[in-house]
Structure formats: structure tokens, C-alpha cells
Write a protein that holds these residues in place. Structure first.
Motif, short mmCIF file in Angstrom:
data_model
loop_
_atom_site.label_atom_id
_atom_site.label_comp_id
_atom_site.label_asym_id
_atom_site.label_seq_id
_atom_site.Cartn_x
_atom_site.Cartn_y
_atom_site.Cartn_z
N ILE A 283 50.56 71.36 60.97
CA ILE A 283 49.73 70.17 60.77
C ILE A 283 48.84 69.97 62.00
N VAL A 284 47.62 69.53 61.77
CA VAL A 284 46.69 69.29 62.87
C VAL A 284 46.22 67.83 62.86
N PHE A 285 46.13 67.26 64.06
CA PHE A 285 45.47 65.99 64.27
C PHE A 285 44.15 66.31 64.97
N VAL A 286 43.07 65.69 64.53
CA VAL A 286 41.75 65.91 65.14
C VAL A 286 41.13 64.56 65.49
N VAL A 287 40.64 64.43 66.71
CA VAL A 287 39.87 63.26 67.11
C VAL A 287 38.60 63.72 67.82
N ILE A 288 37.46 63.24 67.34
CA ILE A 288 36.17 63.52 67.96
C ILE A 288 35.65 62.22 68.58
N ASP A 289 35.34 62.26 69.87
CA ASP A 289 34.77 61.09 70.54
C ASP A 289 33.33 60.86 70.09
N GLY A 290 32.85 59.64 70.23
CA GLY A 290 31.47 59.35 69.85
C GLY A 290 30.96 58.06 70.43
N ARG A 291 29.66 57.79 70.16
CA ARG A 291 28.97 56.58 70.64
C ARG A 291 28.93 56.50 72.16
N GLN A 292 28.97 57.65 72.84
CA GLN A 292 29.01 57.65 74.30
C GLN A 292 28.02 58.69 74.83
N PRO A 293 26.74 58.34 74.93
CA PRO A 293 25.74 59.28 75.46
C PRO A 293 26.15 59.80 76.84
N GLY A 294 25.96 61.09 77.03
CA GLY A 294 26.38 61.72 78.27
C GLY A 294 27.77 62.31 78.16
N HIS A 295 28.56 61.83 77.21
CA HIS A 295 29.90 62.39 76.98
C HIS A 295 29.99 63.01 75.58
N SER A 296 29.83 62.19 74.55
CA SER A 296 29.93 62.67 73.17
C SER A 296 29.25 61.68 72.24
N ILE A 297 28.31 62.17 71.43
CA ILE A 297 27.59 61.31 70.49
C ILE A 297 28.43 61.02 69.25
N MET A 301 30.61 64.25 58.91
CA MET A 301 31.74 64.72 58.09
C MET A 301 31.62 66.23 57.86
N ASN A 302 30.39 66.72 57.74
CA ASN A 302 30.19 68.16 57.61
C ASN A 302 30.74 68.89 58.82
N ASP A 303 30.43 68.36 60.02
CA ASP A 303 30.93 68.97 61.25
C ASP A 303 32.45 69.05 61.24
N LEU A 304 33.08 67.94 60.83
CA LEU A 304 34.53 67.86 60.84
C LEU A 304 35.14 68.86 59.85
N ALA A 305 34.57 68.93 58.65
CA ALA A 305 35.08 69.87 57.63
C ALA A 305 34.91 71.32 58.09
N GLU A 306 33.75 71.63 58.68
CA GLU A 306 33.51 73.00 59.17
C GLU A 306 34.46 73.36 60.29
N LEU A 307 34.68 72.43 61.19
CA LEU A 307 35.58 72.64 62.32
C LEU A 307 36.98 73.01 61.83
N LEU A 308 37.46 72.28 60.83
CA LEU A 308 38.79 72.53 60.29
C LEU A 308 38.84 73.82 59.48
N GLU A 309 37.81 74.05 58.68
CA GLU A 309 37.76 75.27 57.87
C GLU A 309 37.80 76.51 58.75
N GLU A 310 37.08 76.49 59.86
CA GLU A 310 37.06 77.63 60.78
C GLU A 310 38.43 77.92 61.38
N ARG A 311 39.32 76.92 61.38
CA ARG A 311 40.65 77.10 61.97
C ARG A 311 41.73 77.29 60.92
N GLY A 312 41.31 77.60 59.71
CA GLY A 312 42.26 77.96 58.66
C GLY A 312 42.95 76.79 58.00
N ILE A 313 42.35 75.60 58.08
CA ILE A 313 42.95 74.43 57.44
C ILE A 313 42.68 74.49 55.93
N VAL A 314 43.70 74.25 55.12
CA VAL A 314 43.55 74.32 53.67
C VAL A 314 43.60 72.95 52.99
N THR A 315 44.11 71.94 53.70
CA THR A 315 44.13 70.57 53.19
C THR A 315 43.79 69.64 54.35
#
Length: 354
Positions: A283-297, A301-315
Motif C-alpha cells: 500500500i502507498v500513501f502519497v502527499v504532494i505539497d502545493g500553494r507554496q511558490p518557491g517550494h511546490s505549486i 489529478m492527471n499528475d497524481l494518476a501518472e505518478l502512481l501508474e509509473e510505480r505499478g499501482i493498480v488501485t
């Protein structure tokens, strides 16, 4: 002659005294012209170019997934496109990961084949995420939990408010933890006391399904298998689900990326949290930071799905995002919350590694 000299001297002094005001007026005029030119250029860019239209759609999609969705019409995108964005957010495609609801037996998991390691595998591994896109960037963390039966949904027992993630940790000694359900949050001052949708804890139904919320359920069985789809609480319990909650959208179901060929801007760019499972049960937990220019925007949802798909996530399914998104490991925050309070927000529940 002396009087004439004094008069000329007085005139020169008067002209010199007026000269600085002349420069101030010129500077103010130049500044006004500059701002006017930039404003006109910005308007032409936003309303006269395809890139500008795309940016306005990104902004509309982002606003529609926040408490400030009433600002979305002021991005001035065409009404049909705005309605399409609203429809994609309110009614995303839903697929049931398990369809055999007539059987009382637990859904069978595929055999887990793991080669014997030379040394015992750690229960939890952490991966750093650092992605740069053409127009934005994001950072975050992925937590891999190699024993899925150790993942549980923790539920607040308070009535006045929810718990902070570190409060959940103190109560349970959780090794890792992330936020889970959404909750009522009028004007951003919600206290997280009650979750939206289904809540099942340790096989007991805490809340039934709320059809008005339009949320999709995510549950984990006693065997450690993730199940997601449009299920009632009773159906989930019948399927052997131990813990469950609701949110949306689904990201990957039965190996299918739910956002393939779909416009990313429908959900905007935000801080994100997601839960997923690999074929081997991890099982994987994923957290993406955001709303913080200079750190992480933030991520789409496409980014998140692609990120998981690339790592072999099936659900996989998205959890509540925005200022609720946060991950702790061994009691310490390893992501950077966008909430003004560094400990994050009060939450009705959380997924944890116990």
C-alpha cells in the motif's frame, strides 16, 4: 543693478524649487503608462492567445475544487467549458474494483510472490518526489507500506472538533499517517468533526453512504486488499471490508488509469493526498505539497494518476487535498502543509500504519 540681480537670483531659485516636482510628475506619468501597457498586454495575453485561455481554464478548475468556487465564473471562460469542468468534478467516472457482491466470501487476492530478501525488509520506505513540468513544479513524498494489514483508518472520538495528525499519532503510536476524508468546511473554518460519506471503522459502520455528497468509497479488507467503487456501507461490510471512507475521484481501478486522455485542468492544481496499492499488496500513501511558490505549486489529478501508474499501482483514489494534505513519519511531518498552522488541520479521520 543690485535690485535686478536679486530678482534674477529669486527667479532661478524658484525655477530650481519647482524642478523636483516636474520630475515627480514625469515619474508618475511614466509609471502610469507602464502599468497601463502591462495591463493591456496581460489582457491581450489572457484573452487573445490559446495559452492565456488554457491558464484561465486551469484557474477555473483550481477554484472549483476549493471553498472559493464562487470565484470561478470570474475567470471568464465560456459557460459551456465552465459547466463541463463542474460536471467532471461533481460526477467523475466511477468503476467498481470488485463486482461480485452476491458472494459472502471475501474477495480473493492474487498470490503475493516476494523473493526472500537477504535481510528483513523495513515495514515502511519513503520516496522523495520532485517533478518539474513546463509551467509548474511540485514536491512530495510517497510512503510504501509492505504489510497491507498494518494499514487502518483512525477515527476521531471528539465531538467538538477533529484531531490533528500528530494527535492521532499520540493516541495510536502510528508509524506513518496521512489525512483521509473530506468534511464540512464553511469559509475555511471547518473543525473536521464529521466526515462526508461512508465511514467504517474496525468492521463497524460509523456513517452510512450520503448520496448527496457524490463521494466514492475506498476500503481495506481484513486481508489487506484495497477496494474502491460506488458501494454502500452495508455492501462494503459484506465484502469483508474492515475500514472505509469516502472521497473522489478514483485515480486507478483494476490497473486502468482513470485520467488517461482527460484534460488535466478540470481539477486544477492543488496539494494532493492519495492512497493506492500495488499488485504485490504493498500500500502507498502519497502527499504532494502545493500553494507554496518557491517550494511546490501543486499537482493535477492527471499528475497524481501518472505518478502512481509509473510505480505499478493498480488501485488508487484521491483523498481530501488542499490544506488538509499532510504526511507524518515517526511522529514528524515529512511534507510541508499549506495550512497556516504548521501542525495542519483538524480532521475527522486518517489512514495510518499501526
Amino acid at each position: 543693478m543690485q535690485t535686478l540681480s536679486r530678482a534674477r537670483s529669486y527667479k532661478r531659485t524658484a525655477r530650481t524649487a519647482r524642478r523636483p516636482w516636474r520630475w515627480v510628475k514625469r515619474l508618475m506619468l511614466l509609471t502610469a503608462l507602464t502599468f497601463t501597457t502591462l495591463a493591456l498586454g496581460g489582457i491581450i495575453f489572457l484573452f487573445g492567445t490559446q495559452t492565456g485561455e488554457d491558464l484561465r481554464e486551469w484557474a477555473a478548475g483550481t477554484l472549483l475544487t476549493t471553498q472559493h468556487d464562487y470565484w470561478a465564473p470570474y475567470t471568464f471562460i465560456p459557460e459551456d467549458k465552465l459547466n463541463a469542468l463542474k460536471e467532471q468534478i461533481k460526477h467523475p467516472e466511477v468503476i467498481n474494483s470488485e463486482t461480485d457482491l452476491g458472494s459472502t466470501e471475501l474477495p480473493a487476492m492474487k498470490p503475493i510472490v516476494i523473493p526472500l530478501p537477504e535481510k528483513p525488509k523495513e515495514l515502511v520506505d519513503i520516496e522523495e518526489i520532485n517533478v518539474k513540468k513546463d509551467n509548474y513544479y511540485f514536491k512530495g513524498k510517497i510512503m510504501y507500506i509492505h504489510d497491507p494489514t498494518r494499514v487502518q483508518l483512525l477515527v476521531t472520538n471528539r465531538k467538538d472538533r477533529g484531531d490533528l495528525l500528530d494527535e492521532f499519532v499520540k493516541k495510536s503510536n502510528a508509524i506513518g499517517i496521512v489525512n483521509a476524508s473530506g468534511f464540512s468546511d464553511p469559509d475555511g473554518y471547518g473543525k473536521g468533526a464529521q466526515a462526508y460519506g461512508v465511514v467504517i471503522h474496525d468492521g463497524k459502520i460509523i456513517q452510512g453512504y450520503n448520496p448527496k455528497s457524490g463521494e466514492t468509497a475506498l476500503g481495506i479488507t481484513y486481508e489487506g486488499k484495497l477496494v474502491t467503487g460506488s458501494y454502500t456501507a452495508e455492501q462494503l461490510v459484506k465484502m469483508g471490508v474492515r475500514d472505509a471512507m469516502s472521497f473522489r475521484p478514483q485515480l486507478i481501478v483494476n490497473g486502468k488509469n482513470m485520467f488517461t486522455d482527460k484534460p488535466a485542468r478540470s481539477w486544477g492544481i492543488q496539494p494532493r493526498t492519495a492512497i493506492g496499492q500495488k499488485e504485490d499488496g504493498t500500500i502507498v500513501f502519497v502527499v504532494i505539497d502545493g500553494r507554496q511558490p518557491g517550494h511546490s505549486i501543486g499537482a493535477s489529478m492527471n499528475d497524481l494518476a501518472e505518478l502512481l501508474e509509473e510505480r505499478g499501482i493498480v488501485t488508487a483514489m484521491a483523498m481530501d487535498g488542499g490544506s488538509s494534505s499532510m504526511m507524518l513519519h515517526n511522529g514528524e511531518a515529512i511534507t510541508k502543509t499549506s495550512c497556516p498552522y504548521y501542525r495542519g488541520r483538524y480532521l475527522p479521520n486518517a489512514w495510518a500504519v499501526i
